[in-house]
Design a protein around this motif. Structure first.
Motif, PDB file in Angstrom:
ATOM      1  N   ALA A  19       0.859  -1.181   0.000  1.00 41.22           N
ATOM      2  CA  ALA A  19       0.000   0.000   0.000  1.00 41.22           C
ATOM      3  C   ALA A  19       0.897   1.233   0.000  1.00 41.22           C
ATOM      4  N   PRO A  20       0.383   2.369  -0.493  1.00 39.29           N
ATOM      5  CA  PRO A  20       1.199   3.586  -0.517  1.00 39.29           C
ATOM      6  C   PRO A  20       1.431   4.139   0.879  1.00 39.29           C
ATOM      7  N   CYS A  21       2.644   4.653   1.097  1.00 41.56           N
ATOM      8  CA  CYS A  21       2.988   5.261   2.386  1.00 41.56           C
ATOM      9  C   CYS A  21       2.155   6.515   2.598  1.00 41.56           C
ATOM     10  N   PRO A  22       1.529   6.688   3.764  1.00 38.65           N
ATOM     11  CA  PRO A  22       0.744   7.901   4.022  1.00 38.65           C
ATOM     12  C   PRO A  22       1.604   9.149   4.057  1.00 38.65           C
ATOM     13  N   GLY A  23       2.910   8.987   4.213  1.00 36.69           N
ATOM     14  CA  GLY A  23       3.783  10.150   4.305  1.00 36.69           C
ATOM     15  C   GLY A  23       4.286  10.654   2.974  1.00 36.69           C
ATOM     16  N   CYS A  24       4.724   9.717   2.086  1.00 39.62           N
ATOM     17  CA  CYS A  24       5.326  10.148   0.823  1.00 39.62           C
ATOM     18  C   CYS A  24       4.727   9.474  -0.398  1.00 39.62           C
ATOM     19  N   GLY A  25       3.869   8.487  -0.234  1.00 41.50           N
ATOM     20  CA  GLY A  25       3.233   7.822  -1.347  1.00 41.50           C
ATOM     21  C   GLY A  25       4.012   6.666  -1.922  1.00 41.50           C
ATOM     22  N   ALA A  26       5.238   6.441  -1.440  1.00 38.95           N
ATOM     23  CA  ALA A  26       6.038   5.318  -1.927  1.00 38.95           C
ATOM     24  C   ALA A  26       5.419   4.005  -1.444  1.00 38.95           C
ATOM     25  N   PRO A  27       5.638   2.902  -2.187  1.00 40.20           N
ATOM     26  CA  PRO A  27       5.037   1.632  -1.757  1.00 40.20           C
ATOM     27  C   PRO A  27       5.669   1.085  -0.480  1.00 40.20           C
ATOM     28  N   VAL A  28       4.818   0.662   0.425  1.00 37.25           N
ATOM     29  CA  VAL A  28       5.247  -0.015   1.645  1.00 37.25           C
ATOM     30  C   VAL A  28       4.702  -1.430   1.591  1.00 37.25           C
ATOM     31  N   SER A  35       2.865  -8.985  10.720  1.00 36.68           N
ATOM     32  CA  SER A  35       3.454  -7.657  10.875  1.00 36.68           C
ATOM     33  C   SER A  35       2.357  -6.611  11.005  1.00 36.68           C
ATOM     34  N   THR A  36       2.454  -5.804  12.029  1.00 34.41           N
ATOM     35  CA  THR A  36       1.477  -4.737  12.266  1.00 34.41           C
ATOM     36  C   THR A  36       2.059  -3.362  11.986  1.00 34.41           C
ATOM     37  N   HIS A  37       3.406  -3.246  11.978  1.00 38.16           N
ATOM     38  CA  HIS A  37       4.054  -1.966  11.753  1.00 38.16           C
ATOM     39  C   HIS A  37       5.103  -2.115  10.653  1.00 38.16           C
ATOM     40  N   ALA A  38       5.455  -0.990  10.053  1.00 37.98           N
ATOM     41  CA  ALA A  38       6.529  -0.982   9.064  1.00 37.98           C
ATOM     42  C   ALA A  38       7.136   0.411   9.033  1.00 37.98           C
ATOM     43  N   VAL A  39       8.360   0.486   8.518  1.00 35.78           N
ATOM     44  CA  VAL A  39       9.044   1.764   8.348  1.00 35.78           C
ATOM     45  C   VAL A  39       9.241   1.981   6.852  1.00 35.78           C
ATOM     46  N   CYS A  40       8.752   3.084   6.337  1.00 36.38           N
ATOM     47  CA  CYS A  40       8.880   3.385   4.913  1.00 36.38           C
ATOM     48  C   CYS A  40      10.358   3.530   4.565  1.00 36.38           C
ATOM     49  N   PRO A  41      10.853   2.797   3.573  1.00 39.69           N
ATOM     50  CA  PRO A  41      12.278   2.873   3.247  1.00 39.69           C
ATOM     51  C   PRO A  41      12.681   4.182   2.586  1.00 39.69           C
ATOM     52  N   TYR A  42      11.711   5.020   2.205  1.00 39.69           N
ATOM     53  CA  TYR A  42      12.013   6.261   1.504  1.00 39.69           C
ATOM     54  C   TYR A  42      11.987   7.486   2.410  1.00 39.69           C
ATOM     55  N   CYS A  43      10.935   7.629   3.223  1.00 41.20           N
ATOM     56  CA  CYS A  43      10.825   8.822   4.070  1.00 41.20           C
ATOM     57  C   CYS A  43      10.961   8.516   5.550  1.00 41.20           C
ATOM     58  N   GLN A  44      11.181   7.244   5.921  1.00 36.32           N
ATOM     59  CA  GLN A  44      11.352   6.808   7.306  1.00 36.32           C
ATOM     60  C   GLN A  44      10.094   7.001   8.150  1.00 36.32           C
ATOM     61  N   SER A  45       8.936   7.177   7.500  1.00 41.42           N
ATOM     62  CA  SER A  45       7.698   7.265   8.276  1.00 41.42           C
ATOM     63  C   SER A  45       7.407   5.920   8.940  1.00 41.42           C
ATOM     64  N   THR A  46       6.941   5.974  10.174  1.00 43.10           N
ATOM     65  CA  THR A  46       6.493   4.780  10.877  1.00 43.10           C
ATOM     66  C   THR A  46       5.000   4.619  10.619  1.00 43.10           C
ATOM     67  N   VAL A  47       4.608   3.489  10.030  1.00 47.41           N
ATOM     68  CA  VAL A  47       3.206   3.282   9.672  1.00 47.41           C
ATOM     69  C   VAL A  47       2.664   2.062  10.386  1.00 47.41           C
ATOM     70  N   VAL A  48       1.383   2.094  10.694  1.00 44.39           N
ATOM     71  CA  VAL A  48       0.708   0.975  11.330  1.00 44.39           C
ATOM     72  C   VAL A  48      -0.358   0.473  10.367  1.00 44.39           C
ATOM     73  N   ARG A  49      -0.479  -0.838  10.277  1.00 42.26           N
ATOM     74  CA  ARG A  49      -1.447  -1.457   9.374  1.00 42.26           C
ATOM     75  C   ARG A  49      -2.726  -1.773  10.128  1.00 42.26           C
ATOM     76  N   GLU A  50      -3.829  -1.264   9.614  1.00 41.78           N
ATOM     77  CA  GLU A  50      -5.148  -1.528  10.192  1.00 41.78           C
ATOM     78  C   GLU A  50      -6.040  -2.036   9.072  1.00 41.78           C
ATOM     79  N   GLY A  51      -6.129  -3.365   8.960  1.00 41.38           N
ATOM     80  CA  GLY A  51      -6.862  -3.963   7.853  1.00 41.38           C
ATOM     81  C   GLY A  51      -6.141  -3.707   6.549  1.00 41.38           C
ATOM     82  N   GLU A  52      -6.822  -3.011   5.609  1.00 44.56           N
ATOM     83  CA  GLU A  52      -6.232  -2.704   4.315  1.00 44.56           C
ATOM     84  C   GLU A  52      -5.711  -1.266   4.261  1.00 44.56           C
TER      85      GLU A  52
END
Length: 509
Positions: A19-28, A35-52
């Motif tokens: 899915a696109p990163c909410p911070g920069c739009g790059a694919p995460v 896995s419930t969390h991920a770190v965007c490899p482009y902008c280092q945003s910390t994202v949490v997954r809630e369903g889709e």
């Protein structure tokens, strides 16, 4: 008690979620359903997954670089089961930092839950431990009740507390099954036993969570997709000016927490990073190592490089006589670190143990992996001089209480401080073999020591001659006993030295 790497059946690959990163739009991308969390490899945003959907909850700190050959998406096998490294957590504590890699296991073992398919490959005293989640049968004691060095039972199995530290998350990468708050302080306790197991208790949640692991060699994991060694060689290490004298200082190992200045010999603390204020401590009366820093030697079929050196002194309780020995820190990219110990009573090569040997109540023996070692020495130790680089925060004046045990040529040593108990094991080495390992045969005489060897009768001696020698020894002992009266004269050990002498570095990570 389940142990890591248990048998399992190969399973189908999981569906990847992107899915696109909410911070920069790059694919995460999420490769693991757990896995419930991920770190965007482009902008280092910390994202949490809630369903889709992905939600941005902050920005992750920059990773500190290291010399590990591991990287995201490296894959391997443990006891017939395939795994992929999908995430990385970097923790910090007062004396340094360490890394834990999140391993997604394929297939499903009998009775496993989805959470059981998330393992951890973590640093451990310069080596590695592979762990799996462990379901505690009962709530463990409070962290404050688990003192370093004490023995306690966890679910009916005895463990020794080896570390009790306050830690915090420094940075993360990839996808994660859990994510502590960045910089949030939490307590972690590690317990080890004489079977080589490591039980980690994470008090960041209530009740605490646990994982159980044991030592692994990277070569045995059949890893693919490792980082190319040339990646680090191109960077050429780090350079900065000595905070004491201004001379240029070069750091080869990105994981180093301390380094010495080649000009003024100050010890420089790197644990806070080069962007922070560098602290230093001056040193006088340098001790020149017999084996130069940077030298490469062959031991047990592997190439090792000398990256650090320290001189230490010991003193037995109640004795006013001191003895000294030297330790060389050796590094191998895939095997981690070990120590070459130079003492007046011989050379030895030792490495940190994963488990904790079981020591007898009177401390006269210790049992580890089914073997019983007998006490040789017990003494207070202090570091007096250091040179080179170290993966822990080393300093002059560091003190510990050490115990050395032996079994033939095999050696076992413990080193304890209020914060940590570490063990090391290894073997005695012939001095000529050490000189040969470093290509210094021309200086073999400088390597000779009063090496301790078990008594064996020379083939040329007859039985009658041996009997005469034994009788003469008994007569001399009798005469000495008569002459000595009630006097006692100092230590039974003239100069000695630590056999196992594992350095006070060895922080649990």
């Amino acid at each position: 008690m389940a142990e890591p790497g248990g048998p399992g059946n190969p399973g189908e690959s999981q569906r990847h979620y992107r899915a696109p990163c909410p911070g920069c739009g790059a694919p995460v991308e999420f490769r693991s359903a757990q896995s419930t969390h991920a770190v965007c490899p482009y902008c280092q945003s910390t994202v949490v997954r809630e369903g889709e959907q992905l939600s941005r909850i902050g920005k992750m700190a920059e990773l500190f670089d290291d010399f590990s050959p591991l990287q995201l998406f490296a894959a391997g096998r443990i006891q017939g089961r395939h795994f992929t490294l999908v995430g990385r957590l970097q923790y910090a504590y007062a004396e340094g930092r360490w890394t834990e890699w999140v391993a997604q296991l394929d297939g499903a073992g009998q009775g496993e839950t989805p959470e059981d398919r998330i393992g951890t490959l973590s640093e451990d005293n310069g080596a590695f431990v592979f762990s799996l989640p462990y379901a505690l049968q009962r709530t463990p004691p409070e962290a404050d009740d688990l003192r370093v060095g004490m023995t306690t039972a966890i679910d009916g199995r005895p463990f020794t507390v080896s570390s009790n530290q306050e830690v915090w998350l420094h940075a993360a990468q990839g996808e994660l099954s859990h994510l502590p708050g960045l910089g949030e302080r939490l307590r972690m306790v590690e317990l080890r036993n004489d079977e080589g197991l490591v039980l980690s208790l994470d008090y960041g949640s209530a009740p605490p969570t646990a994982s159980l692991g044991r030592s692994v060699q990277l070569a045995d994991l059949q890893l693919s997709g490792l980082r190319d060694a040339s990646d680090k060689e191109e960077k050429g290490g780090r350079n900065f000016s000595c905070p004491n004298c201004g001379a240029p200082v070069h750091v080869d190992l990105e994981s180093s927490k301390s380094v010495t200045c080649g000009q003024c010999r100050s010890i420089i603390d790197l644990s806070a990073g080069l962007g922070a204020e560098l602290k230093f401590a001056t040193q006088d009366e340098p001790v020149r190592p017999l084996i130069p820093l940077g030298s490469k030697g062959q031991f047990n079929g592997s190439a090792w490089q000398v990256v650090g050196f320290q001189h230490r002194v010991g003193q037995e309780p109640g004795d006013d006589e001191q003895f000294g020995w030297s330790e060389y820190l050796l590094f191998n990219r895939k095997k981690g670190f070990c120590f070459l110990v130079d003492a007046s009573d011989g050379w030895s090569l030792v490495a940190p143990t994963t488990g904790a040997p079981k020591m007898a109540g009177n401390a006269n023996s210790a049992t580890y992996l089914g073997k019983t070692y007998h006490k040789l020495y017990a003494y207070n130790a202090e570091t007096t001089y250091v040179a080179g680089e170290f993966y822990w925060q080393v300093a002059r004046g560091q003190k510990s209480f050490n115990r050395d045990f032996g079994l033939g040529k095999a050696l076992l040593s413990s080193e304890s401080t209020p914060q940590e108990l570490t063990w090391s094991s290894g073997d005695r080495l012939d001095s000529a073999a050490v000189a040969q390992a470093f290509g210094m045969q021309a200086q073999a005489a400088r390597f000779r020591r009063d090496e301790v060897k078990p008594f064996t009768a020379a083939p040329s001696l007859s039985i009658g001659t041996i009997i005469v020698i034994v009788v003469l020894i008994l007569i001399m002992l009798s005469l000495l006993s008569t002459c000595s009266g009630s006097g006692s004269g100092g230590s039974y050990r003239s100069s000695g030295g630590s056999y196992g002498g594992y350095s006070s570095g060895g922080s649990h990570k």
